[in-house]
Design an enzyme around this catalytic site. Structure first.
Site, PDB file in Angstrom:
ATOM      1  N   ASN A  19       0.885  -1.175   0.000  1.00 22.62           N
ATOM      2  CA  ASN A  19       0.000   0.000   0.000  1.00 22.62           C
ATOM      3  C   ASN A  19       0.919   1.221   0.000  1.00 22.62           C
ATOM      4  O   ASN A  19       1.489   1.561   1.031  1.00 22.62           O
ATOM      5  CB  ASN A  19      -0.894  -0.014   1.244  1.00 22.62           C
ATOM      6  CG  ASN A  19      -1.681   1.276   1.382  1.00 22.62           C
ATOM      7  OD1 ASN A  19      -1.785   2.054   0.436  1.00 22.62           O
ATOM      8  ND2 ASN A  19      -2.234   1.503   2.559  1.00 22.62           N
ATOM      9  N   LYS A  21       0.191   4.256  -0.262  1.00 21.85           N
ATOM     10  CA  LYS A  21      -0.434   5.471   0.276  1.00 21.85           C
ATOM     11  C   LYS A  21      -0.164   6.634  -0.674  1.00 21.85           C
ATOM     12  O   LYS A  21      -0.105   6.436  -1.877  1.00 21.85           O
ATOM     13  CB  LYS A  21       0.061   5.748   1.697  1.00 21.85           C
ATOM     14  CG  LYS A  21       0.019   4.501   2.578  1.00 21.85           C
ATOM     15  CD  LYS A  21       0.160   4.793   4.032  1.00 21.85           C
ATOM     16  CE  LYS A  21       0.202   3.499   4.807  1.00 21.85           C
ATOM     17  NZ  LYS A  21      -0.030   3.644   6.209  1.00 21.85           N
ATOM     18  N   HIS A 104      -9.603   1.143   4.399  1.00 18.90           N
ATOM     19  CA  HIS A 104      -8.352   1.338   5.142  1.00 18.90           C
ATOM     20  C   HIS A 104      -8.619   2.285   6.315  1.00 18.90           C
ATOM     21  O   HIS A 104      -9.412   3.206   6.200  1.00 18.90           O
ATOM     22  CB  HIS A 104      -7.271   1.912   4.216  1.00 18.90           C
ATOM     23  CG  HIS A 104      -5.912   1.888   4.845  1.00 18.90           C
ATOM     24  ND1 HIS A 104      -5.517   2.839   5.754  1.00 18.90           N
ATOM     25  CD2 HIS A 104      -4.887   1.004   4.725  1.00 18.90           C
ATOM     26  CE1 HIS A 104      -4.280   2.545   6.162  1.00 18.90           C
ATOM     27  NE2 HIS A 104      -3.880   1.438   5.558  1.00 18.90           N
ATOM     28  N   GLU A 106      -7.057   4.686   7.461  1.00 23.00           N
ATOM     29  CA  GLU A 106      -6.816   6.114   7.167  1.00 23.00           C
ATOM     30  C   GLU A 106      -8.006   6.724   6.428  1.00 23.00           C
ATOM     31  O   GLU A 106      -8.247   7.920   6.511  1.00 23.00           O
ATOM     32  CB  GLU A 106      -5.507   6.264   6.378  1.00 23.00           C
ATOM     33  CG  GLU A 106      -4.304   6.018   7.286  1.00 23.00           C
ATOM     34  CD  GLU A 106      -3.061   5.519   6.582  1.00 23.00           C
ATOM     35  OE1 GLU A 106      -2.973   5.644   5.347  1.00 23.00           O
ATOM     36  OE2 GLU A 106      -2.181   4.990   7.281  1.00 23.00           O
ATOM     37  N   GLU A 176      -6.009  -5.262  10.050  1.00 21.80           N
ATOM     38  CA  GLU A 176      -5.023  -4.219  10.327  1.00 21.80           C
ATOM     39  C   GLU A 176      -5.352  -3.537  11.655  1.00 21.80           C
ATOM     40  O   GLU A 176      -6.158  -2.594  11.692  1.00 21.80           O
ATOM     41  CB  GLU A 176      -5.032  -3.171   9.210  1.00 21.80           C
ATOM     42  CG  GLU A 176      -4.609  -3.718   7.858  1.00 21.80           C
ATOM     43  CD  GLU A 176      -3.906  -2.645   7.030  1.00 21.80           C
ATOM     44  OE1 GLU A 176      -2.814  -2.925   6.543  1.00 21.80           O
ATOM     45  OE2 GLU A 176      -4.430  -1.531   6.903  1.00 21.80           O
ATOM     46  N   GLY A 182       1.855   1.891  10.790  1.00 22.71           N
ATOM     47  CA  GLY A 182       2.819   2.989  10.709  1.00 22.71           C
ATOM     48  C   GLY A 182       3.438   3.361  12.035  1.00 22.71           C
ATOM     49  O   GLY A 182       4.076   4.403  12.157  1.00 22.71           O
ATOM     50  N   SER A 220       2.832  -2.551  10.400  1.00 19.27           N
ATOM     51  CA  SER A 220       4.277  -2.612  10.657  1.00 19.27           C
ATOM     52  C   SER A 220       4.863  -3.986  10.367  1.00 19.27           C
ATOM     53  O   SER A 220       5.733  -4.464  11.100  1.00 19.27           O
ATOM     54  CB  SER A 220       4.594  -2.165  12.088  1.00 19.27           C
ATOM     55  OG  SER A 220       4.155  -0.826  12.287  1.00 19.27           O
TER      56      SER A 220
HETATM   57  C1  PEP Z   1      -0.955   0.051   5.878  1.00 18.18           C
HETATM   58  O1  PEP Z   1      -0.942   1.231   5.602  1.00 18.18           O
HETATM   59  O2  PEP Z   1      -1.851  -0.668   5.421  1.00 18.18           O
HETATM   60  C2  PEP Z   1       0.114  -0.486   6.725  1.00 18.18           C
HETATM   61  C3  PEP Z   1       0.002  -1.706   7.161  1.00 18.18           C
HETATM   62  O3  PEP Z   1       1.155   0.372   6.999  1.00 18.18           O
HETATM   63  P1  PEP Z   1       2.517  -0.021   7.749  1.00 18.18           P
HETATM   64  O4  PEP Z   1       3.035  -1.307   7.141  1.00 18.18           O
HETATM   65  O5  PEP Z   1       3.441   1.130   7.463  1.00 18.18           O
HETATM   66  O6  PEP Z   1       2.206  -0.171   9.183  1.00 18.18           O
END
Ligand code: PEP
Length: 261
Positions: A19, A21, A104, A106, A176, A182, A220
């Site tokens: 992803n 972003k 997501h 976000e 998630e 993040g 992460s």
């Molecule tokens: C994401 O944005 O879906 C995500 C898992 O980000 P990160 O791997 O940076 O935690």
């Protein structure tokens, strides 16, 4: 119980989906995609990148015929019309995308997306022949108050209510935990497995064929924890944010997926 799955399906391949972003430029993407291509010519897992919409044409041009699929990061819940700034599923499909991320965290937090909206987006994606990567997950407060299962299964219930029983077997799910996205904090493999097994149970309740659905972990995931997370029976890969922007890290996670049981 963590570590055990009632629904072991040896045909389920791992999927690593990046992803990106709101990152990238034509030049930076070309370097990243060419690096990914160089490391994925003989992969035994599924690989994808979900990029900002303006770069879908670049993905189509660079990735067509390769093992790397591509997709968008959001889609409209509407088919067409006066929705300034939105992109329909049919438009995304014109760029030969396989995937689109929906729900997501976000988008949920920054754009007040409800589970109903996420369900409608998933339905639009499916109707256009796209595979929605449906994101669910709890906040830290919800986890600490013991509400994880209730929150995640509630999200899933509403989203599944917007799609047909048949389509429930045609999605990808991404668990998630919001507190892990993040932040550098990761769910332990046992924590992830416990929620993934619950998610799988709910999917299979809706349609027994949904035991083939890939349930990804996101939050992460990095080269140093990917192998352990993906060794769990219901962790079928990862939705990768930060590490998807670094060729070496992304490829190391892809290798971990291909090597995982
Ligand atoms: C994401 O944005 O879906 C995500 C898992 O980000 P990160 O791997 O940076 O935690």
């Amino acid at each position: 119980m963590p570590g055990l799955s009632k629904y072991v399906d040896p045909m389920r391949r791992k999927l690593i989906a990046g992803n990106w972003k709101m990152h990238g430029s034509l030049a930076a993407n070309a370097a990243l995609l060419n690096g990914i291509l160089a490391g994925t010519d003989a992969v035994t897992c599924d690989v994808a990148v979900c990029v900002p919409a303006p770069y879908l044409a670049q993905c189509k041009s660079l990735l067509s015929g390769s093992a790397v699929a591509w997709g968008a990061q959001d889609v409209s819940m509407h088919t067409s019309g006066a929705y300034t700034g939105e992109m329909s599923a049919a438009m995304i499909k014109e760029f030969d995308c396989r995937y689109v991320i929906v729900g997501h965290s976000e988008r949920r937090s920054g754009h007040a997306e409800s589970n109903e909206a996420v369900g409608r987006k998933a339905a639009q994606a499916l109707k256009a022949g796209l595979t929605p990567i449906v994101c669910v997950g709890e906040t830290l407060v919800q986890r600490e108050s013991g509400a994880t299962a209730e929150v995640v299964l509630g999200q899933l219930d509403t989203i599944l209510g917007a799609i047909s029983e048949q389509d429930a077997a045609r999605i990808v799910l991404a668990y998630e935990p919001v507190w892990a996205i993040g932040t550098g904090k990761t769910a332990t493999p046992d924590m992830a497995q416990e929620v993934h097994a619950l998610i799988r149970g709910k999917l299979v309740e809706r349609n027994p064929a949904a035991q083939s659905v890939q349930v990804l972990y996101g939050g992460s995931m990095k080269p140093d924890n990917a192998g352990q997370l993906m060794s769990m029976p219901d962790v079928d890969g990862g939705l990768i944010g930060g590490a998807a922007l670094k060729v070496d890290d992304f490829l190391a996670i892809v290798r971990a997926a291909c090597a995982a049981p």
